[in-house]
Motif scaffolding. Structure first.
Motif, short mmCIF file in Angstrom:
data_model
loop_
_atom_site.label_atom_id
_atom_site.label_comp_id
_atom_site.label_asym_id
_atom_site.label_seq_id
_atom_site.Cartn_x
_atom_site.Cartn_y
_atom_site.Cartn_z
N UNK A 37 0.85 -1.19 0.00
CA UNK A 37 0.00 0.00 0.00
C UNK A 37 0.88 1.24 0.00
N UNK A 38 0.29 2.38 -0.26
CA UNK A 38 1.00 3.66 -0.32
C UNK A 38 1.31 4.15 1.10
N UNK A 39 2.44 4.83 1.26
CA UNK A 39 2.81 5.37 2.57
C UNK A 39 2.03 6.63 2.90
N UNK A 40 1.52 7.30 1.91
CA UNK A 40 0.75 8.52 2.13
C UNK A 40 1.65 9.64 2.64
N UNK A 41 1.13 10.47 3.54
CA UNK A 41 1.89 11.59 4.06
C UNK A 41 2.74 11.21 5.28
N UNK A 42 2.61 9.99 5.75
CA UNK A 42 3.38 9.53 6.91
C UNK A 42 4.82 9.24 6.49
N UNK A 43 5.82 9.71 7.26
CA UNK A 43 7.21 9.42 6.92
C UNK A 43 7.49 7.92 6.96
N UNK A 44 8.35 7.47 6.06
CA UNK A 44 8.66 6.05 5.99
C UNK A 44 9.39 5.55 7.22
N UNK A 45 10.08 6.42 7.94
CA UNK A 45 10.83 5.98 9.12
C UNK A 45 10.01 6.08 10.42
N UNK A 46 8.71 6.35 10.30
CA UNK A 46 7.84 6.41 11.48
C UNK A 46 7.75 5.02 12.12
N UNK A 47 7.88 4.94 13.44
CA UNK A 47 7.86 3.62 14.10
C UNK A 47 6.46 3.02 14.13
N UNK A 48 6.40 1.70 14.07
CA UNK A 48 5.15 0.96 14.21
C UNK A 48 5.35 -0.09 15.29
N UNK A 49 4.23 -0.54 15.85
CA UNK A 49 4.32 -1.61 16.85
C UNK A 49 3.26 -2.66 16.57
N UNK A 50 3.61 -3.90 16.89
CA UNK A 50 2.68 -5.00 16.71
C UNK A 50 1.66 -4.95 17.83
#
Length: 89
Positions: A37-50
């Motif tokens: 999917x597209x990253x949109x306006x969110x930076x690619x290095x933004x952290x995510x958590x499970x």
């Protein structure tokens, strides 16, 4: 392969992806690439958590549901005789 949910606090989005147990997803860019999917306006290095989510369970509600799932349902009738209610007529 198991299905996991990931949450990004930067954009408040949760995405469901399938990957191996040993793989670690740490950034929004990695997650979007895996989910295609597209990253949109969110930076690619933004952290995510499970995130922990409850597994989806399918509970049979009719005799045909049991049969379609490959089970046999027996019902006790007169004098202890069991009848297969999922058998074909």
């Amino acid at each position: 392969m198991p299905i996991y949910d990931y949450f990004c606090p930067s954009n408040n989005q949760t995405i469901e992806v399938m990957h191996s147990y040993s793989r670690e997803i740490k950034t929004w860019g990695e997650l979007c690439q895996l989910a295609q999917c597209e990253t949109g306006e969110t930076p690619e290095d933004a952290p995510v958590r499970r995130v922990i989510s409850a597994p989806m369970l399918s509970v049979p509600t009719s005799n045909s549901d049991y049969k379609n799932a490959g089970f046999t349902k027996l019902v006790k009738r007169d004098k202890g005789v069991y009848e297969n209610v999922t058998a074909s007529d």
